[in-house]
Scaffold this active site. Sequence first.
Site, PDB file in Angstrom:
ATOM      1  N   GLY A 139       3.306  -8.860   5.377  1.00  0.00           N
ATOM      2  CA  GLY A 139       4.702  -8.635   5.025  1.00  0.00           C
ATOM      3  C   GLY A 139       5.233  -9.328   3.793  1.00  0.00           C
ATOM      4  O   GLY A 139       4.904 -10.456   3.540  1.00  0.00           O
ATOM      5  N   SER A 140       6.038  -8.655   3.013  1.00  0.00           N
ATOM      6  CA  SER A 140       6.674  -9.261   1.861  1.00  0.00           C
ATOM      7  C   SER A 140       7.352  -8.214   0.989  1.00  0.00           C
ATOM      8  O   SER A 140       7.804  -7.197   1.486  1.00  0.00           O
ATOM      9  CB  SER A 140       5.662 -10.042   1.034  1.00  0.00           C
ATOM     10  OG  SER A 140       6.349 -10.853   0.126  1.00  0.00           O
ATOM     11  N   ARG A 141       7.358  -8.470  -0.355  1.00  0.00           N
ATOM     12  CA  ARG A 141       7.958  -7.497  -1.252  1.00  0.00           C
ATOM     13  C   ARG A 141       7.303  -7.574  -2.632  1.00  0.00           C
ATOM     14  O   ARG A 141       6.648  -8.565  -2.975  1.00  0.00           O
ATOM     15  CB  ARG A 141       9.457  -7.690  -1.339  1.00  0.00           C
ATOM     16  CG  ARG A 141       9.937  -8.650  -2.389  1.00  0.00           C
ATOM     17  CD  ARG A 141      11.469  -8.639  -2.472  1.00  0.00           C
ATOM     18  NE  ARG A 141      11.929  -9.060  -3.766  1.00  0.00           N
ATOM     19  CZ  ARG A 141      12.883  -9.973  -3.953  1.00  0.00           C
ATOM     20  NH1 ARG A 141      13.449 -10.547  -2.918  1.00  0.00           N
ATOM     21  NH2 ARG A 141      13.266 -10.295  -5.168  1.00  0.00           N
ATOM     22  N   ILE A 160       5.456 -11.027  -3.971  1.00  0.00           N
ATOM     23  CA  ILE A 160       6.197 -12.177  -3.445  1.00  0.00           C
ATOM     24  C   ILE A 160       5.913 -12.334  -1.962  1.00  0.00           C
ATOM     25  O   ILE A 160       6.103 -11.394  -1.179  1.00  0.00           O
ATOM     26  CB  ILE A 160       7.713 -11.999  -3.666  1.00  0.00           C
ATOM     27  CG1 ILE A 160       8.014 -11.805  -5.155  1.00  0.00           C
ATOM     28  CG2 ILE A 160       8.476 -13.212  -3.131  1.00  0.00           C
ATOM     29  CD1 ILE A 160       9.434 -11.377  -5.436  1.00  0.00           C
TER      30      ILE A 160
END
Length: 216
Positions: A185-187, A155
């Site tokens: 950056g994220s998840r 994501i």
Amino acid sequence: MFHKEGHKIILITLFIVVAISLGADYLVNNSVIRGGIVIAAIALLVLVLQFFRNPKRSFITSDDTVLSPVDGKVVVIEKVFEKEFFKEERLQVSVFMSPINVHVTRYPVAGNVVFSKYHPGKFLVAWHPKSSEENERTTVVVNNKSFGNVLHRQIAGALAKRIVNYAKEGQVVEQASDSGFIKFGSRVDVFLPVDTKLDVTLNQKVKGGITVLARK
């Protein structure tokens, strides 16, 4: 060692840093300001190098474990209704990555890729409740002989502007091998059977391909 997804950006950043340093040396008379500009440029290069690092790791793989797909911190453990592939309740484990984490995405399990899809979308902050449904994302499902179908979803966040996904339907993949990369950056969410026994807790720090999320 740096990930292949960063080679072009690293070269561009290096060129910009050299150009800024030479320009500051030629155009700025004040030595303090000139030094500050050069230090800031070097700091930018160091940040980019850190982001795209791909440290060498020894992996212990097993069909009886689910490994964390990325480095970061466990921010969600909950039962949810997964509506894209399973269309039923699943146990969701989400790992949030800061810009300083290693951003290689690894396969949490070995097996056959039965589903792989890219979704364009928004760039809400990664911890936003709607980010998993509205942000740019990829969904990959691997059929594993111990856990059945295991879904992991990259994501994008507010800073992540490109998700790279290597998974192709029909592939046979190895646990902890590269599944993709999220730039800046994220998840990543992992969806498991609801009766899965977890080996991690909320807010625990994990390492991609190393930390066991769950086991049989």
